[in-house]
Design a protein around this motif. Structure first.
Motif, PDB file in Angstrom:
ATOM      1  N   UNK A 182      56.864  -9.575 106.060  1.00  0.00           N
ATOM      2  CA  UNK A 182      56.632 -10.295 104.858  1.00  0.00           C
ATOM      3  C   UNK A 182      55.387  -9.793 104.227  1.00  0.00           C
ATOM      4  N   UNK A 183      54.565  -9.302 105.135  1.00  0.00           N
ATOM      5  CA  UNK A 183      53.372  -8.923 104.660  1.00  0.00           C
ATOM      6  C   UNK A 183      53.642  -7.420 103.938  1.00  0.00           C
ATOM      7  N   UNK A 184      54.439  -6.521 104.331  1.00  0.00           N
ATOM      8  CA  UNK A 184      54.718  -5.336 103.729  1.00  0.00           C
ATOM      9  C   UNK A 184      55.430  -5.639 102.397  1.00  0.00           C
ATOM     10  N   UNK A 185      56.264  -6.424 102.417  1.00  0.00           N
ATOM     11  CA  UNK A 185      57.029  -6.976 100.935  1.00  0.00           C
ATOM     12  C   UNK A 185      55.834  -7.609 100.074  1.00  0.00           C
ATOM     13  N   UNK A 186      54.914  -8.428 100.548  1.00  0.00           N
ATOM     14  CA  UNK A 186      54.122  -8.813  99.647  1.00  0.00           C
ATOM     15  C   UNK A 186      53.164  -7.686  98.869  1.00  0.00           C
ATOM     16  N   UNK A 187      52.843  -6.833  99.797  1.00  0.00           N
ATOM     17  CA  UNK A 187      52.039  -5.619  99.357  1.00  0.00           C
ATOM     18  C   UNK A 187      52.764  -4.707  98.383  1.00  0.00           C
ATOM     19  N   UNK A 188      53.945  -4.502  98.390  1.00  0.00           N
ATOM     20  CA  UNK A 188      55.068  -3.831  97.562  1.00  0.00           C
ATOM     21  C   UNK A 188      55.114  -4.567  96.430  1.00  0.00           C
ATOM     22  N   UNK A 189      55.318  -5.886  96.481  1.00  0.00           N
ATOM     23  CA  UNK A 189      55.402  -6.519  94.985  1.00  0.00           C
ATOM     24  C   UNK A 189      54.350  -7.044  94.554  1.00  0.00           C
ATOM     25  N   UNK A 190      53.170  -6.606  95.319  1.00  0.00           N
ATOM     26  CA  UNK A 190      51.911  -7.151  94.521  1.00  0.00           C
ATOM     27  C   UNK A 190      51.525  -8.405  94.520  1.00  0.00           C
ATOM     28  N   UNK A 191      52.113  -9.231  95.667  1.00  0.00           N
ATOM     29  CA  UNK A 191      52.023 -10.494  95.424  1.00  0.00           C
ATOM     30  C   UNK A 191      50.706 -11.204  95.922  1.00  0.00           C
ATOM     31  N   UNK A 192      50.220 -12.240  95.209  1.00  0.00           N
ATOM     32  CA  UNK A 192      48.872 -12.885  95.823  1.00  0.00           C
ATOM     33  C   UNK A 192      49.344 -13.872  96.613  1.00  0.00           C
ATOM     34  N   UNK A 193      49.387 -13.518  98.094  1.00  0.00           N
ATOM     35  CA  UNK A 193      49.624 -14.985  99.014  1.00  0.00           C
ATOM     36  C   UNK A 193      48.609 -14.546 100.260  1.00  0.00           C
ATOM     37  N   UNK A 194      48.212 -15.624 100.605  1.00  0.00           N
ATOM     38  CA  UNK A 194      47.306 -15.647 101.976  1.00  0.00           C
ATOM     39  C   UNK A 194      47.790 -15.451 103.183  1.00  0.00           C
TER      40      UNK A 194
END
Length: 404
Positions: A182-194
């Motif tokens: 989930x963390x890798x996907x969030x970074x790749x998509x530049x998502x602002x999640x905690x």
């Protein structure tokens, strides 16, 4: 004049013939060279074709070999797993400081039975602990063995330290691979999640997979993690059970040896042999032949950390048990002590398997525990564990830890 002319004529004729002959010779030589060149090119071309044919043949052979491996390899892996699942599973138990020690807990059933799996409707099992030095590692290993003894598989991708986002350095594997993805996907998509949002999402994703595979999802949470995530995963209907260490001073000693943050100012670990301070901290758990002690500088606060956690667990709407009951059989030859541990583990299993359709058997629990009865020495005395025991003895008596 005539001879000159004639001679010149002859000479001229001779020169012409010679030139024509030279031309013929040159042409013949050129033809010969051309033929040689053609033959050489033909030879090279033939060699190149042979090389290409060899390469093509090699490629074809490799493709055939890969195709065979694709068919055969899964069968070999399945066979290997089938064979190894019949062997003893390796598990870690604990000593007085929650040191992991390799045990062989023999489990005779490692495959989920159709009767159990068809009925099971499992929620996440969350073992709530005080934190470090509460025998949680040993609890996780035994619990896995006991669950498998009841014909239920445990989800391997949910490690017992599932709520940690880092890697296990000794096994080089993510404690929570769902969180990592989930963390890798969030970074790749530049998502602002905690981090907390990603952790909650990982619990939900893992639970979805566990239900689909009909496997038990078991992990631990300390009291702070429980308070942080409980309200966010209510819909999953998690099953909770509390584990704590009744002996607050024993846990204090262990935490100081491991240099845990909550007690960093309450003392420090030393080598028992010479009394010098050590910075091995948690690493001392992997030095079983070295004797460590502690120097306690604030025993009241150190013990108070555990007492506070005890109070919290005892006020929660789920049952809690001291780890001393769960592992009483390890330090005793008494059948009564063995059965005390059997009944304690039975409470945990019944609580977490409620509504699953799986019947908990004390006989199966006893079969797992009995081979390890009296397998450990009793915890060493406080005096051997605490370097400055004589200095703090009065404080221990005042706190009610020691009797006069």
């Amino acid at each position: 004049m005539t001879s000159f002319t004639v001679g010149s004529k002859y000479n001229l004729v001779s020169n012409t013939e010679n030139e024509e002959m030279d031309v013929v010779v040159r042409e013949t030589s050129n033809c010969s060279r051309l033929q040689t060149t053609i033959e050489e090119e033909s030879f090279r071309s033939s060699n190149d074709n042979k090389k290409n044919n060899k390469k093509q043949l090699l490629v074809i052979m490799i493709r055939i070999l890969l195709a065979i491996l694709a068919v055969v390899l899964p069968s070999l892996v399945t066979l290997h797993r089938s064979n190894t699942s019949k062997e003893s599973e390796n598990y870690y138990s604990k000593n007085e400081d929650d040191v992991e020690l390799l045990y062989n807990i023999t489990t005779t059933t490692t495959t989920t039975s159709s009767s159990s799996s068809s009925k099971a409707s499992l929620s996440p099992w969350i073992i709530v602990t005080e934190g470090g030095c509460s025998a949680s590692t040993a609890v996780g290993k035994y619990l896995k063995a006991l669950v498998m003894a009841h014909d239920l598989d445990v989800m391997e991708d949910v490690r017992f330290e599932f709520l940690h986002k880092n890697k296990n350095p000794r096994k080089n594997q993510w404690k929570n691979p769902f969180y990592h993805n989930i963390s890798v996907e969030a970074q790749a998509s530049n998502l602002n999640v905690t981090e907390d949002e990603m952790m909650i999402k990982s619990i939900k994703q893992a639970n979805k997979v566990a239900r689909k595979q009909n496997k038990a999802m078991i992990f631990k949470a300390n009291t702070k993690q429980y308070q942080k995530y409980h309200n966010h995963i209510k819909k999953l209907k998690p099953m909770y059970f509390g584990i704590y260490r009744q002996d607050s001073l024993r846990r204090c000693i262990c935490m100081v040896k491991d240099c845990f943050n909550g007690v960093r100012h309450d003392g420090y670990p030393i080598f028992a042999e010479n009394g010098t301070q050590t910075d091995l901290c948690f690493g001392r758990r992997f030095q079983p032949h070295v004797h460590f002690q502690v120097m306690l500088t604030n025993v009241t606060h150190c013990v108070g950390v555990t007492t506070e956690a005890h109070s919290f667990l005892k006020t929660q709407p789920f049952p809690s048990l001291p780890e001393e009951e769960l592992f009483l059989f390890e330090h005793s030859t008494s059948h009564a002590d063995l059965m005390t541990s059997v009944r304690s583990w039975n409470r945990i299993l019944k609580s977490n398997l409620k509504g699953s359709g799986i019947s908990v058997s004390e006989a199966k629990i006893q079969k797992v525990l009995e081979p390890l009865q009296n397998s450990r020495s009793p915890p060493e005395s406080y005096k051997k564990s605490i370097r400055n025991y004589d200095e703090i003895e009065k404080s221990l008596i005042e706190m009610g830890i020691l009797n006069l």
